[in-house]
Design a protein around this motif. Structure first.
Motif, PDB file in Angstrom:
ATOM      1  N   CYS A   1      75.081  52.402 -12.054  1.00  0.00           N
ATOM      2  CA  CYS A   1      74.676  50.876 -11.553  1.00  0.00           C
ATOM      3  C   CYS A   1      73.214  50.716 -12.317  1.00  0.00           C
ATOM      4  O   CYS A   1      72.601  51.480 -12.791  1.00  0.00           O
ATOM      5  CB  CYS A   1      74.355  50.740 -10.131  1.00  0.00           C
ATOM      6  SG  CYS A   1      75.595  51.392  -8.868  1.00  0.00           S
ATOM      7  N   ASN A   2      72.919  49.377 -12.493  1.00  0.00           N
ATOM      8  CA  ASN A   2      71.606  49.013 -12.893  1.00  0.00           C
ATOM      9  C   ASN A   2      70.576  49.420 -11.770  1.00  0.00           C
ATOM     10  O   ASN A   2      71.090  49.299 -10.436  1.00  0.00           O
ATOM     11  CB  ASN A   2      71.537  47.420 -13.099  1.00  0.00           C
ATOM     12  CG  ASN A   2      72.157  47.007 -14.354  1.00  0.00           C
ATOM     13  OD1 ASN A   2      72.162  47.830 -15.252  1.00  0.00           O
ATOM     14  ND2 ASN A   2      73.186  46.380 -14.415  1.00  0.00           N
TER      15      ASN A   2
ATOM     16  N   TYR B   1      81.489  46.926  -8.679  1.00  0.00           N
ATOM     17  CA  TYR B   1      80.785  46.879  -7.256  1.00  0.00           C
ATOM     18  C   TYR B   1      80.309  48.167  -7.054  1.00  0.00           C
ATOM     19  O   TYR B   1      80.758  49.299  -7.590  1.00  0.00           O
ATOM     20  CB  TYR B   1      82.068  46.422  -6.323  1.00  0.00           C
ATOM     21  CG  TYR B   1      82.897  45.391  -6.493  1.00  0.00           C
ATOM     22  CD1 TYR B   1      82.585  44.112  -5.832  1.00  0.00           C
ATOM     23  CD2 TYR B   1      84.136  45.454  -7.319  1.00  0.00           C
ATOM     24  CE1 TYR B   1      83.454  43.072  -6.004  1.00  0.00           C
ATOM     25  CE2 TYR B   1      84.763  44.408  -7.533  1.00  0.00           C
ATOM     26  CZ  TYR B   1      84.353  42.996  -6.771  1.00  0.00           C
ATOM     27  OH  TYR B   1      85.056  42.044  -7.097  1.00  0.00           O
ATOM     28  N   PRO B   2      78.998  48.148  -6.436  1.00  0.00           N
ATOM     29  CA  PRO B   2      78.130  49.334  -6.367  1.00  0.00           C
ATOM     30  C   PRO B   2      79.151  50.300  -5.373  1.00  0.00           C
ATOM     31  O   PRO B   2      79.316  49.712  -4.159  1.00  0.00           O
ATOM     32  CB  PRO B   2      76.912  48.894  -5.808  1.00  0.00           C
ATOM     33  CG  PRO B   2      76.868  47.440  -6.179  1.00  0.00           C
ATOM     34  CD  PRO B   2      78.217  46.859  -6.337  1.00  0.00           C
TER      35      PRO B   2
ATOM     36  N   CYS C   1      74.869  56.162  -7.680  1.00  0.00           N
ATOM     37  CA  CYS C   1      75.517  54.709  -7.635  1.00  0.00           C
ATOM     38  C   CYS C   1      76.245  54.628  -8.800  1.00  0.00           C
ATOM     39  O   CYS C   1      76.027  54.724  -9.992  1.00  0.00           O
ATOM     40  CB  CYS C   1      74.344  53.889  -7.531  1.00  0.00           C
ATOM     41  SG  CYS C   1      74.954  52.060  -7.278  1.00  0.00           S
ATOM     42  N   ALA C   2      77.517  53.919  -8.620  1.00  0.00           N
ATOM     43  CA  ALA C   2      78.579  53.878  -9.943  1.00  0.00           C
ATOM     44  C   ALA C   2      79.145  52.671  -9.552  1.00  0.00           C
ATOM     45  O   ALA C   2      79.205  52.064  -8.406  1.00  0.00           O
ATOM     46  CB  ALA C   2      79.450  54.954  -9.885  1.00  0.00           C
ATOM     47  N   CYS C   3      79.478  52.004 -10.637  1.00  0.00           N
ATOM     48  CA  CYS C   3      80.482  50.736 -10.736  1.00  0.00           C
ATOM     49  C   CYS C   3      81.650  50.791 -10.773  1.00  0.00           C
ATOM     50  O   CYS C   3      82.359  51.572 -11.523  1.00  0.00           O
ATOM     51  CB  CYS C   3      79.748  49.718 -11.770  1.00  0.00           C
ATOM     52  SG  CYS C   3      77.936  49.479 -11.769  1.00  0.00           S
ATOM     53  N   ALA C   4      82.557  50.351  -9.701  1.00  0.00           N
ATOM     54  CA  ALA C   4      83.836  50.469  -9.572  1.00  0.00           C
ATOM     55  C   ALA C   4      84.442  49.099  -9.971  1.00  0.00           C
ATOM     56  O   ALA C   4      84.208  48.186  -9.613  1.00  0.00           O
ATOM     57  CB  ALA C   4      84.380  50.863  -8.048  1.00  0.00           C
ATOM     58  N   LYS C   5      85.519  49.251 -10.668  1.00  0.00           N
ATOM     59  CA  LYS C   5      85.950  47.978 -11.296  1.00  0.00           C
ATOM     60  C   LYS C   5      86.886  47.150 -10.147  1.00  0.00           C
ATOM     61  O   LYS C   5      86.759  45.889  -9.911  1.00  0.00           O
ATOM     62  CB  LYS C   5      86.951  48.180 -12.357  1.00  0.00           C
ATOM     63  CG  LYS C   5      87.821  47.027 -13.077  1.00  0.00           C
ATOM     64  CD  LYS C   5      88.635  47.429 -14.296  1.00  0.00           C
ATOM     65  CE  LYS C   5      89.224  46.312 -14.748  1.00  0.00           C
ATOM     66  NZ  LYS C   5      89.896  46.407 -16.121  1.00  0.00           N
ATOM     67  N   ASP C   6      87.358  48.104  -9.375  1.00  0.00           N
ATOM     68  CA  ASP C   6      88.463  47.442  -8.252  1.00  0.00           C
ATOM     69  C   ASP C   6      87.613  47.732  -6.890  1.00  0.00           C
ATOM     70  O   ASP C   6      87.521  49.009  -6.640  1.00  0.00           O
ATOM     71  CB  ASP C   6      89.697  48.444  -8.169  1.00  0.00           C
ATOM     72  CG  ASP C   6      90.783  47.833  -7.124  1.00  0.00           C
ATOM     73  OD1 ASP C   6      90.326  47.189  -6.391  1.00  0.00           O
ATOM     74  OD2 ASP C   6      91.747  48.226  -7.214  1.00  0.00           O
ATOM     75  N   PRO C   7      87.317  46.711  -6.209  1.00  0.00           N
ATOM     76  CA  PRO C   7      86.852  46.952  -4.758  1.00  0.00           C
ATOM     77  C   PRO C   7      87.530  47.786  -3.826  1.00  0.00           C
ATOM     78  O   PRO C   7      86.927  48.254  -2.983  1.00  0.00           O
ATOM     79  CB  PRO C   7      86.530  45.419  -4.442  1.00  0.00           C
ATOM     80  CG  PRO C   7      87.547  44.588  -5.006  1.00  0.00           C
ATOM     81  CD  PRO C   7      87.799  45.457  -6.523  1.00  0.00           C
TER      82      PRO C   7
ATOM     83  N   ARG D   1      66.524  48.213  -5.899  1.00  0.00           N
ATOM     84  CA  ARG D   1      67.673  47.194  -5.960  1.00  0.00           C
ATOM     85  C   ARG D   1      68.643  47.860  -7.212  1.00  0.00           C
ATOM     86  O   ARG D   1      68.348  48.174  -8.090  1.00  0.00           O
ATOM     87  CB  ARG D   1      67.283  45.971  -6.672  1.00  0.00           C
ATOM     88  CG  ARG D   1      68.371  44.758  -6.676  1.00  0.00           C
ATOM     89  CD  ARG D   1      67.588  43.528  -6.726  1.00  0.00           C
ATOM     90  NE  ARG D   1      68.457  42.355  -6.825  1.00  0.00           N
ATOM     91  CZ  ARG D   1      69.022  41.740  -7.943  1.00  0.00           C
ATOM     92  NH1 ARG D   1      68.685  42.490  -9.256  1.00  0.00           N
ATOM     93  NH2 ARG D   1      69.870  40.939  -7.974  1.00  0.00           N
ATOM     94  N   PHE D   2      70.070  47.910  -6.776  1.00  0.00           N
ATOM     95  CA  PHE D   2      71.016  48.370  -7.445  1.00  0.00           C
ATOM     96  C   PHE D   2      72.035  47.142  -7.622  1.00  0.00           C
ATOM     97  O   PHE D   2      72.523  46.598  -6.710  1.00  0.00           O
ATOM     98  CB  PHE D   2      71.734  49.717  -6.798  1.00  0.00           C
ATOM     99  CG  PHE D   2      70.689  50.863  -6.752  1.00  0.00           C
ATOM    100  CD1 PHE D   2      70.578  51.546  -7.847  1.00  0.00           C
ATOM    101  CD2 PHE D   2      69.905  50.855  -5.513  1.00  0.00           C
ATOM    102  CE1 PHE D   2      69.868  52.657  -7.587  1.00  0.00           C
ATOM    103  CE2 PHE D   2      69.018  52.013  -5.345  1.00  0.00           C
ATOM    104  CZ  PHE D   2      68.981  52.833  -6.309  1.00  0.00           C
ATOM    105  N   TRP D   3      72.709  47.010  -8.862  1.00  0.00           N
ATOM    106  CA  TRP D   3      73.680  46.124  -9.040  1.00  0.00           C
ATOM    107  C   TRP D   3      74.544  46.569 -10.485  1.00  0.00           C
ATOM    108  O   TRP D   3      73.976  47.162 -10.953  1.00  0.00           O
ATOM    109  CB  TRP D   3      73.059  44.644  -9.197  1.00  0.00           C
ATOM    110  CG  TRP D   3      72.405  44.327 -10.483  1.00  0.00           C
ATOM    111  CD1 TRP D   3      72.851  43.592 -11.639  1.00  0.00           C
ATOM    112  CD2 TRP D   3      71.139  44.820 -10.818  1.00  0.00           C
ATOM    113  NE1 TRP D   3      72.129  43.469 -12.471  1.00  0.00           N
ATOM    114  CE2 TRP D   3      70.720  44.390 -12.003  1.00  0.00           C
ATOM    115  CE3 TRP D   3      70.025  45.595 -10.048  1.00  0.00           C
ATOM    116  CZ2 TRP D   3      69.540  44.462 -12.581  1.00  0.00           C
ATOM    117  CZ3 TRP D   3      68.893  45.819 -10.863  1.00  0.00           C
ATOM    118  CH2 TRP D   3      68.398  45.130 -11.947  1.00  0.00           C
ATOM    119  N   CYS D   4      75.641  45.831 -10.509  1.00  0.00           N
ATOM    120  CA  CYS D   4      76.406  46.022 -11.519  1.00  0.00           C
ATOM    121  C   CYS D   4      76.687  44.760 -12.468  1.00  0.00           C
ATOM    122  O   CYS D   4      76.661  43.786 -12.106  1.00  0.00           O
ATOM    123  CB  CYS D   4      77.952  46.380 -11.087  1.00  0.00           C
ATOM    124  SG  CYS D   4      78.053  47.843 -10.048  1.00  0.00           S
TER     125      CYS D   4
END
Length: 264
Positions: free
Chosen positions: A153-154, A181-182, A195-201, A164-167
């Protein structure tokens, strides 16, 4: 990527075999530094390794462990690498590569003892180091592959803490055509969560978890110190009964979710 020490052994011609006592004579000119049993002439770097240099304690000995621990005196100046983590052994191998590929430092031979026997052949200790380094490289590759699938994540920081964390399409330095999605991603190898970004919620991966009790379509997670901002100021959608668990997962600050939802 090959085994660095094996490569070095095949490239070396007929380096001399030194005893530890003989190596002590090479502290001023010429200056030899040992690492993982290999000896390098670093006289061209005398300003670093000479009597007045900040790394003078490496001269005339193999102090492999100190390259990792930073010890500069006493028992810390040893070639005993037992107890070092695999990642530290890999870092030590990186130091070895630094000397082996340096433009002006030259390979001179090996020191008889922990890493090479009286015939100049690798010992079980050296082979163990090489095995652990290769194992760490495999883990690193798996982690790099995982980063492509689940980019980090950012994070925006306030002081020393991430708040703050976001993708995004570039988060984690991984360029892609989706944001994501975080999520919590559990790394089985390191036993850590990031914290990772998942493509599929609705990602079915059992190592991916939504933030317990929170809406799984929120795009941004915000952490705010309770002393300055109340969590109730956010439309967080997280019941109070789950808040303690959330805080334990993401940090010692209260948590809220900024009103950025996707698909709702």
């Amino acid at each position: 990527e090959g085994n660095d020490l094996s490569i070095k052994r095949t490239q070396a011609q007929t380096g001399r075999l030194f005893t530890s006592e003989e190596l002590e004579m090479f502290r001023e000119g010429p200056i030899y530094v040992g690492i993982l049993g290999d000896l390098f002439d670093v006289t061209s770097g005398a300003k670093h390794y000479g009597p007045e240099g900040s790394y003078r304690y490496f001269a005339g000995r193999d102090a492999s462990r100190a390259f990792i621990t930073g010890e500069s005196s006493g028992d810390g100046l040893t070639d005993d690498v037992e107890g070092l983590e695999d990642s530290q052994l890999k870092a030590l191998m990186d130091w070895h590569r630094f000397f082996a590929t340096h433009k002006t430092y030259t390979f001179q031979g090996r020191v008889q003892g922990r890493f090479y026997d009286e015939s100049g052949q690798p010992t079980d200790v050296l082979r163990w180091v090489e095995e652990r380094v290769m194992h760490q490289k495999e883990l690193d590759k798996k982690a790099a592959d995982m980063k492509q699938v689940y980019p980090p994540c950012n994070a925006r920081h306030s002081g020393s803490s991430a708040t703050r964390f976001w993708c995004s399409k570039l988060s984690g330095g991984v360029e892609r055509d989706w944001e994501g999605y975080p999520r919590h991603l559990f790394d089985k190898a390191t036993k850590t969560t990031r914290c990772a970004c998942a493509k599929d919620p609705k990602d079915p991966n059992p190592d991916i978890r939504t933030i317990d009790g929170c809406h799984d379509l929120y795009a941004t997670i915000a952490l705010s110190p309770s002393s300055t901002t109340s969590v109730n100021e956010y439309d967080d959608g997280c019941p109070d009964s789950k808040r303690e668990d959330i805080v334990s997962r993401l940090g010692s600050m209260e948590i809220g979710l900024i009103e950025e939802k996707k698909g709702v």
